[in-house]
Design an enzyme around this catalytic site. Structure first.
Site, PDB file in Angstrom:
ATOM      1  CB  CYS A  77      -7.619  22.458  79.017  1.00  0.00           C
ATOM      2  SG  CYS A  77      -5.758  22.031  79.690  1.00  0.00           S
ATOM      3  CG  HIS A 175      -9.669  20.455  83.250  1.00  0.00           C
ATOM      4  ND1 HIS A 175      -9.516  19.654  81.788  1.00  0.00           N
ATOM      5  CD2 HIS A 175      -8.174  20.936  83.070  1.00  0.00           C
ATOM      6  CE1 HIS A 175      -8.556  19.782  81.385  1.00  0.00           C
ATOM      7  NE2 HIS A 175      -7.686  20.270  82.288  1.00  0.00           N
ATOM      8  CD  GLU A 177     -13.055  18.463  82.240  1.00  0.00           C
ATOM      9  OE1 GLU A 177     -13.467  19.971  82.093  1.00  0.00           O
ATOM     10  OE2 GLU A 177     -11.848  18.211  81.670  1.00  0.00           O
TER      11      GLU A 177
END
Lengths: 193, 251
Positions: A77, A175, A177
């Site tokens: 990001c 992202h 994650e």
């Protein structure tokens, strides 16, 4: 495998740490140049505003350390954006790893872009096993235009870089994650690069 | 293409889910972590946890819950309910929340939005607005819609965006709990006037209501609670339904 997440006070690093834990890896948070340089893999996270994040990076001296790293590095990001030449956000000079200028989304789309979008034209081992047009999660107001370093594209009113690559450096705008199974494959791939 | 998001909302009290959930396949339907994992697997795009506890232990209990959810769940989640300071938000984000939402505290102290945005960035600050129609005008309400204010919905939404909020979660108290559909007229106006994403909330009863709120209400995301918790609508089916109607969704 020694995995280090650069801790410079910008952003939600807990989620990234947990994501690696779910893959069976323990990530260490560090702001030590020595420890970061000695790691097998380095994650460069970041959320928030570009110029203040860059100030924090400079205050820690890590702005000089990161471009010299030799092991695989993954910017996430804002981390990816700071690896670029510059960002329009706060007229920020970046680390210059990717030769592209980050700019703000223009008229015709809501800003920030929040949600799940598709990634296409996937290149490099980072995306091995990830299907074309997989959905990934993004939250951002600024983007890196398409360029020679682009290894994944996405579309929000216009085409932009969802991921960048040069030498040992990788950056993703999304992202991983928080991107469900596709994100987990990408993080796992990064560890095997 | 950016997809429309489906967001189940979990009400939390003292670290447990409160609204009745009717899930035979969960070991413990009162455990928010297990429920969150279930929804993530079913295809939810995001989750919202709304804390309604009123105990002194509230902050600590919620932070612990956020940490447990973040450890297990691989989709983004927002935490709201009783958040009124930079310190509250700091604690939740550091434990792994992706976004936080403020509601009454922002109405009482609008500067809070600016302060949160300056410290954490727009991308993680959601402003929740509860409103209902009073004599033909949409008025913002506080404390879960119980306390009326003189603030007009669309003016407040503009202010919220100007102060830097990244997203608006709009609940129509006139529609909430009715299962007659979302407040699409107000939503469409909000979504057109504002340049940040708008989440529709209140009124979901069937799958067509979701189609309507995306097409007529121009919503960027739709939130619901009981229709999901009682399995009146399954997210997988809902997304297939939306896709068949030509609405972009993540499947």
């Amino acid at each position: 495998m020694k995995l280090v997440i650069i801790n410079y006070g910008a952003g939600n690093i807990q989620s990234i740490r947990f994501a690696f834990e779910r893959l069976g890896y323990n990530a260490v948070l560090s702001d030590s140049a020595e420890e970061i340089s000695a790691a097998d893999r380095v994650i460069f996270p970041g959320v928030g505003e570009a110029s203040s994040a860059m100030r924090k990076l400079k205050a820690s001296g890590l702005d000089r350390v990161i471009p010299g790293l030799k092991q695989p590095v993954l910017g996430i990001c804002l981390g990816m954006q700071l690896m670029c030449h510059s960002s329009e956000e706060g007229s920020t000079e970046g680390l210059g790893i990717f030769d592209v200028d980050v700019v703000k989304f223009g008229a015709g789309v809501k800003v920030p872009q929040i949600g799940w979008n598709e990634i296409s034209n996937l290149k490099t081992g980072l995306f091995e096993g990830v299907a074309e047009n997989s959905h990934i999660y993004l939250v951002h107001s600024y983007y890196a235009p398409l360029c020679s370093a682009t290894i994944a594209t996405s579309d929000y009113g216009l085409g932009y870089s969802a991921a960048l690559h040069r030498d040992n450096f990788y950056g993703v705008q999304f992202h991983p994650e928080k991107s469900s199974v596709a994100g987990e494959i990408i993080l796992d791939n990064f560890l095997s690069l | 293409m950016l997809t429309k998001r489906i967001i189940p909302c979990l009400d939390i009290k003292d670290g447990r889910t409160v609204k009745g959930v009717n899930f035979v396949d969960l070991r413990d339907a009162g455990d928010p972590v297990e429920l969150a994992e279930f929804y993530a697997k079913e295809g939810a795009d995001e989750l919202v946890f709304l804390d309604i506890s009123a105990t002194e232990e509230r902050r600590k209990t919620l932070a612990n819950l956020v940490r447990r959810v973040a450890a297990k769940v691989n989709i983004p989640f927002t935490v709201g309910g009783g958040i009124s300071s930079v310190a509250d938000v700091d604690l939740l984000l550091h434990n792994g929340a992706d976004k936080i939402s403020v509601n009454s505290s922002a109405v009482k102290n609008p500067q809070l939005i600016n302060d949160l945005v300056a410290k954490f960035g727009s991308q993680c600050i959601v402003v929740a607005i509860d409103a209902r129609m009073v004599e033909g005008v949409w008025k913002v309400h506080l404390v879960g819609g119980k306390v009326p204010t003189d603030i007009e919905l669309f003016a407040w939404a503009r202010e919220v965006e100007e102060r830097g909020a990244g997203e608006i979660l709009f609940t129509s108290m006139d529609h909430d709990g009715t299962k007659n559909g979302f407040a699409n007229e107000a939503l469409a106006r909000l979504s057109t006037e504002r340049n940040i994403p708008v989440i529709a909330s209140g009124g979901a009863g069937n799958m067509q209501h979701f189609t309507d709120t995306f097409l007529l209400g121009k919503a960027d995301a739709a939130l619901a609670a009981s229709v999901f918790h009682f399995k009146e609508i399954e997210i997988e089916q809902l997304k297939k339904h939306l896709k068949d109607q030509g609405i972009p969704v993540r499947i």
